[in-house]
Design a protein around this motif. Structure first.
Motif, PDB file in Angstrom:
ATOM      1  N   ASP A 128       0.843  -1.201   0.000  1.00  0.00           N
ATOM      2  CA  ASP A 128       0.000   0.000   0.000  1.00  0.00           C
ATOM      3  C   ASP A 128       0.878   1.250   0.000  1.00  0.00           C
ATOM      4  O   ASP A 128       0.683   2.188   0.783  1.00  0.00           O
ATOM      5  N   HIS A 129       1.875   1.240  -0.881  1.00  0.00           N
ATOM      6  CA  HIS A 129       2.802   2.375  -0.966  1.00  0.00           C
ATOM      7  C   HIS A 129       3.221   2.482  -2.417  1.00  0.00           C
ATOM      8  O   HIS A 129       3.858   1.568  -2.947  1.00  0.00           O
ATOM      9  N   HIS A 130       2.783   3.555  -3.075  1.00  0.00           N
ATOM     10  CA  HIS A 130       2.840   3.613  -4.531  1.00  0.00           C
ATOM     11  C   HIS A 130       3.857   4.610  -5.070  1.00  0.00           C
ATOM     12  O   HIS A 130       4.088   5.636  -4.438  1.00  0.00           O
TER      13      HIS A 130
ATOM     14  N   SER B 264       8.264   8.941  -1.940  1.00  0.00           N
ATOM     15  CA  SER B 264       8.066   9.780  -0.766  1.00  0.00           C
ATOM     16  C   SER B 264       6.755   9.345  -0.135  1.00  0.00           C
ATOM     17  O   SER B 264       5.986   8.595  -0.740  1.00  0.00           O
ATOM     18  N   THR B 265       6.488   9.783   1.075  1.00  0.00           N
ATOM     19  CA  THR B 265       5.287   9.340   1.780  1.00  0.00           C
ATOM     20  C   THR B 265       4.392  10.533   2.054  1.00  0.00           C
ATOM     21  O   THR B 265       4.744  11.411   2.844  1.00  0.00           O
ATOM     22  N   HIS B 266       3.233  10.565   1.384  1.00  0.00           N
ATOM     23  CA  HIS B 266       2.307  11.697   1.527  1.00  0.00           C
ATOM     24  C   HIS B 266       1.901  11.859   3.011  1.00  0.00           C
ATOM     25  O   HIS B 266       1.880  12.941   3.553  1.00  0.00           O
ATOM     26  N   ASP B 267       1.654  10.713   3.635  1.00  0.00           N
ATOM     27  CA  ASP B 267       1.118  10.739   5.009  1.00  0.00           C
ATOM     28  C   ASP B 267       2.002  11.549   5.953  1.00  0.00           C
ATOM     29  O   ASP B 267       1.494  12.205   6.859  1.00  0.00           O
TER      30      ASP B 267
HETATM   31  N1  HBI Z   1       1.999   5.816  -1.547  1.00  0.00           N
HETATM   32  N2  HBI Z   1       4.046   6.816  -1.981  1.00  0.00           N
HETATM   33  C1  HBI Z   1       2.937   6.698  -1.212  1.00  0.00           C
HETATM   34  N3  HBI Z   1       2.815   7.485  -0.146  1.00  0.00           N
HETATM   35  C2  HBI Z   1       1.736   7.396   0.661  1.00  0.00           C
HETATM   36  O1  HBI Z   1       1.636   8.128   1.639  1.00  0.00           O
HETATM   37  C3  HBI Z   1       0.720   6.476   0.346  1.00  0.00           C
HETATM   38  C4  HBI Z   1       0.891   5.695  -0.800  1.00  0.00           C
HETATM   39  N4  HBI Z   1      -0.047   4.822  -1.155  1.00  0.00           N
HETATM   40  C5  HBI Z   1      -1.267   4.666  -0.414  1.00  0.00           C
HETATM   41  C6  HBI Z   1      -1.352   5.489   0.772  1.00  0.00           C
HETATM   42  N5  HBI Z   1      -0.394   6.357   1.123  1.00  0.00           N
HETATM   43  C7  HBI Z   1      -2.580   5.306   1.608  1.00  0.00           C
HETATM   44  O2  HBI Z   1      -2.290   4.401   2.646  1.00  0.00           O
HETATM   45  C8  HBI Z   1      -3.020   6.630   2.250  1.00  0.00           C
HETATM   46  O3  HBI Z   1      -3.238   7.513   1.214  1.00  0.00           O
HETATM   47  C9  HBI Z   1      -4.297   6.394   3.034  1.00  0.00           C
END
Ligand code: HBI
Length: 101
Positions: A58-60, A75-78
């Motif tokens: 769950d990381h795109h 990078s990590t949006h969260d």
């Molecule tokens: N991918 N790169 C990246 N960064 C994130 O923060 C992220 C993601 N994919 C899914 C995700 N976060 C979800 O878990 C959140 O948007 C809820």
């Protein structure tokens, strides 16, 4: 909620990536790297593996592909910056690339 890398983690986990052709993105707490493949077919094969793993984690990626070139940014949006998930996925990118060289 993903935590931003600590200073210690940047030294121990991020530095090896920066030593392996990953670079910081200007103005962002993010890393990027360009991968070159034999052709589009190989590039797509690599992207497919990364895509499946990114779904599992769950990381795109943020990526751009033209023919045999893929530019990928992590990078990590969260947390608004680099987290351990970015280290995991960047490492997976490098490990998977080895299957294509
Ligand atoms: N991918 N790169 C990246 N960064 C994130 O923060 C992220 C993601 N994919 C899914 C995700 N976060 C979800 O878990 C959140 O948007 C809820």
């Amino acid at each position: 909620m993903a935590q931003k890398l600590t200073a210690g983690e940047r030294e121990s986990k991020l530095k090896p990536l920066l030593d392996d052709s990953w670079t910081m993105v200007d103005g962002r707490d993010a890393v990027k790297k360009t991968f070159l493949f034999k052709d589009f077919n190989e590039a797509w094969g690599w992207m497919s593996r990364v895509a499946l793993r990114s779904e599992k984690l769950d990381h795109h990626p943020e990526w751009f592909n033209v023919y045999n070139k893929v530019e990928v940014t992590w990078s990590t949006h969260d947390c608004g910056g680099l987290s351990s998930k970015d280290i995991q996925m960047a490492t997976f990118c490098d490990d998977t690339f080895k299957l294509f060289t």
